[in-house]
Design a protein around this motif. Structure first.
Motif, mmCIF file in Angstrom:
data_model
loop_
_atom_site.group_PDB
_atom_site.id
_atom_site.type_symbol
_atom_site.label_atom_id
_atom_site.label_comp_id
_atom_site.label_asym_id
_atom_site.label_seq_id
_atom_site.Cartn_x
_atom_site.Cartn_y
_atom_site.Cartn_z
ATOM 1 N N ALA A 52 35.299 -53.838 12.584
ATOM 2 C CA ALA A 52 34.305 -54.429 13.471
ATOM 3 C C ALA A 52 33.001 -54.706 12.731
ATOM 4 C CB ALA A 52 34.056 -53.509 14.667
ATOM 5 N N SER A 53 32.606 -53.803 11.864
ATOM 6 C CA SER A 53 31.360 -53.983 11.120
ATOM 7 C C SER A 53 31.476 -55.111 10.102
ATOM 8 C CB SER A 53 30.977 -52.675 10.423
ATOM 9 O OG SER A 53 30.679 -51.672 11.381
ATOM 10 N N GLY A 76 33.218 -57.676 10.433
ATOM 11 C CA GLY A 76 33.253 -58.924 11.177
ATOM 12 C C GLY A 76 31.956 -59.283 11.867
ATOM 13 N N THR A 77 30.915 -58.446 11.680
ATOM 14 C CA THR A 77 29.634 -58.699 12.366
ATOM 15 C C THR A 77 28.439 -58.484 11.445
ATOM 16 O OG1 THR A 77 29.596 -56.409 13.168
ATOM 17 C CG2 THR A 77 30.563 -58.066 14.627
ATOM 18 N N LEU A 78 28.626 -58.635 10.122
ATOM 19 C CA LEU A 78 27.529 -58.429 9.158
ATOM 20 C C LEU A 78 26.964 -57.019 9.259
ATOM 21 C CD1 LEU A 78 25.588 -61.798 9.610
ATOM 22 C CD2 LEU A 78 27.181 -61.227 7.772
ATOM 23 N N ASP A 79 27.786 -56.066 9.699
ATOM 24 C CA ASP A 79 27.367 -54.666 9.838
ATOM 25 C C ASP A 79 26.110 -54.537 10.710
ATOM 26 O OD1 ASP A 79 27.831 -51.907 9.344
ATOM 27 O OD2 ASP A 79 26.265 -51.880 7.826
ATOM 28 N N ARG A 80 26.056 -55.299 11.774
ATOM 29 C CA ARG A 80 24.881 -55.243 12.647
ATOM 30 C C ARG A 80 24.718 -53.875 13.301
ATOM 31 N NH1 ARG A 80 26.589 -60.712 13.725
ATOM 32 N NH2 ARG A 80 25.004 -62.192 12.986
ATOM 33 N N ASP A 81 25.832 -53.136 13.442
ATOM 34 C CA ASP A 81 25.720 -51.802 14.037
ATOM 35 C C ASP A 81 25.354 -50.737 13.009
ATOM 36 O OD1 ASP A 81 28.074 -51.629 12.594
ATOM 37 O OD2 ASP A 81 29.339 -51.054 14.287
ATOM 38 N N GLY A 82 25.292 -51.120 11.722
ATOM 39 C CA GLY A 82 24.903 -50.181 10.677
ATOM 40 C C GLY A 82 25.959 -49.162 10.312
ATOM 41 N N TYR A 83 27.188 -49.338 10.794
ATOM 42 C CA TYR A 83 28.216 -48.329 10.539
ATOM 43 C C TYR A 83 28.545 -48.223 9.054
ATOM 44 C CZ TYR A 83 32.533 -45.657 10.879
ATOM 45 O OH TYR A 83 33.494 -44.679 10.720
ATOM 46 N N LEU A 84 28.717 -49.359 8.386
ATOM 47 C CA LEU A 84 29.051 -49.317 6.969
ATOM 48 C C LEU A 84 27.909 -48.719 6.158
ATOM 49 C CD1 LEU A 84 30.688 -52.837 6.482
ATOM 50 C CD2 LEU A 84 31.846 -50.649 6.795
ATOM 51 N N ALA A 85 26.693 -49.109 6.482
ATOM 52 C CA ALA A 85 25.535 -48.628 5.736
ATOM 53 C C ALA A 85 25.385 -47.112 5.838
ATOM 54 C CB ALA A 85 24.264 -49.315 6.233
ATOM 55 N N GLN A 86 25.858 -46.541 6.951
ATOM 56 C CA GLN A 86 25.693 -45.106 7.183
ATOM 57 C C GLN A 86 26.996 -44.322 7.008
ATOM 58 O OE1 GLN A 86 22.678 -43.849 7.627
ATOM 59 N NE2 GLN A 86 21.847 -45.950 7.507
ATOM 60 N N LEU A 87 28.054 -44.981 6.569
ATOM 61 C CA LEU A 87 29.351 -44.302 6.442
ATOM 62 C C LEU A 87 29.227 -43.097 5.521
ATOM 63 C CD1 LEU A 87 32.358 -44.335 7.183
ATOM 64 C CD2 LEU A 87 32.743 -45.899 5.265
ATOM 65 N N LEU A 91 26.789 -51.335 -0.903
ATOM 66 C CA LEU A 91 26.017 -52.195 -1.793
ATOM 67 C C LEU A 91 25.886 -53.600 -1.206
ATOM 68 C CD1 LEU A 91 27.189 -51.268 -5.395
ATOM 69 C CD2 LEU A 91 25.655 -50.080 -3.844
ATOM 70 N N LEU A 92 26.966 -54.097 -0.619
ATOM 71 C CA LEU A 92 26.921 -55.405 0.019
ATOM 72 C C LEU A 92 25.906 -55.420 1.156
ATOM 73 C CD1 LEU A 92 27.881 -58.263 0.777
ATOM 74 C CD2 LEU A 92 29.775 -57.175 2.033
ATOM 75 N N THR A 93 25.946 -54.418 2.022
ATOM 76 C CA THR A 93 25.037 -54.412 3.170
ATOM 77 C C THR A 93 23.583 -54.346 2.719
ATOM 78 O OG1 THR A 93 25.174 -52.000 3.458
ATOM 79 C CG2 THR A 93 26.773 -53.349 4.653
ATOM 80 N N ALA A 94 23.310 -53.584 1.652
ATOM 81 C CA ALA A 94 21.936 -53.479 1.154
ATOM 82 C C ALA A 94 21.458 -54.815 0.605
ATOM 83 C CB ALA A 94 21.844 -52.401 0.078
ATOM 84 N N ALA A 153 37.188 -60.089 4.611
ATOM 85 C CA ALA A 153 36.107 -60.660 5.390
ATOM 86 C C ALA A 153 35.320 -61.655 4.550
ATOM 87 C CB ALA A 153 35.165 -59.568 5.904
ATOM 88 N N SER A 154 34.668 -62.579 5.248
ATOM 89 C CA SER A 154 33.835 -63.591 4.604
ATOM 90 C C SER A 154 32.453 -63.547 5.227
ATOM 91 C CB SER A 154 34.468 -64.979 4.814
ATOM 92 O OG SER A 154 33.588 -66.011 4.390
#
Length: 243
Positions: free
Chosen positions: A177-178, A180-191, A209-212, A240-241
């Motif tokens: 889900a993250s 597919g949504t540019l990690d708008r929920d911050g889940y990847l950044a905080q994993l 690194l991508l999200t940062a 994902a793209s």
């Protein structure tokens, strides 16, 4: 500036020569990888960074070599063409970057290519700062593309590399889900690194690194498409793209 990014899984089985008779099982994943990488190439980057986990964090210069010989296949790959001023052979690519180099060769990319190897465990803050520098054009490039390699949990079934963990399916769903949504929920950044280690997630650090880097250049703006999500062999694979 980071103009586009592709997120792909990094199992050696993605390479048909390694998968042998089982190669058709990942045809859909390969097709999705082709589409995600095609979107990056369509953005006309000056340099393309392949980012993935490995045991020796650091930069791999153009022409760095990887090999699938440890998997019983006499097949070598390179991160594009070596620089004219290249000196001694650089350290061998880890598996994640080797698969990335194979995908780029499959896509016909002939532009400048570099690798960024990150530690799969431990804090990601220093690496994230490095990724921001890459996106900012630290090599002199104005338009930067990322190919981000990493897998989800390896605990989806009893036959998975990490056996069955009831948490794995839910974690993979959040990852998908993250992505597919540019990690708008911050889940990847905080994993959490501890959770990622328990579930054998190899993509945590590369995704962070991508999200940062994306947040630095675009905030949460852009278009994200989740092109593939499945768990063959009990391992979560995502394509994902981000453009």
């Amino acid at each position: 500036m980071l103009v586009a990014a592709a997120v792909c899984p990094c199992p050696p089985l993605l390479v048909p020569e390694v998968a042998a008779d089982a190669a058709p099982e990942l045809d859909a994943a390969r097709t999705a990888c082709d589409a995600a990488i095609g979107a990056v190439l369509a953005a006309d980057p000056d340099v393309l960074w392949v980012i993935g986990g490995g045991p020796r964090p650091g930069v791999h210069r153009p022409g760095a070599r990887g090999s699938f010989q440890p998997f019983g296949v006499d097949l070598d790959v390179r991160l594009g063409a070596p620089e004219e001023s290249a000196e001694a052979e650089t350290p061998a690519l880890p598996v994640s970057l080797s698969v990335g180099a194979w995908l780029l060769a499959r896509a016909g990319w002939t532009g400048e290519t570099r690798g960024y190897e990150v530690a799969e465990s431990g804090p990601v803050s220093a690496g994230a700062e490095g990724a921001r520098r890459l996106a900012a054009g630290s090599t002199g490039a104005q338009r930067v593309g990322f190919l981000v390699m990493g897998d989800g949990t390896a605990c989806r079934t009893v036959k998975a590399p990490g056996y069955l963990d009831e948490r794995a399916e839910g974690v993979d769903a959040r990852i998908a889900a993250s992505l597919g949504t540019l990690d708008r929920d911050g889940y990847l950044a905080q994993l959490d690194a501890g959770l990622a280690g328990e579930l054998k997630i190899s993509g945590r650090a590369p995704w962070q690194l991508l999200t940062a880097a994306w947040a630095q250049d675009h905030g949460h703006h852009g278009t994200a498409r989740l092109l593939y999500e499945d768990a063959p062999y009990g391992v979560g694979y995502f394509v994902a793209s981000w453009t």
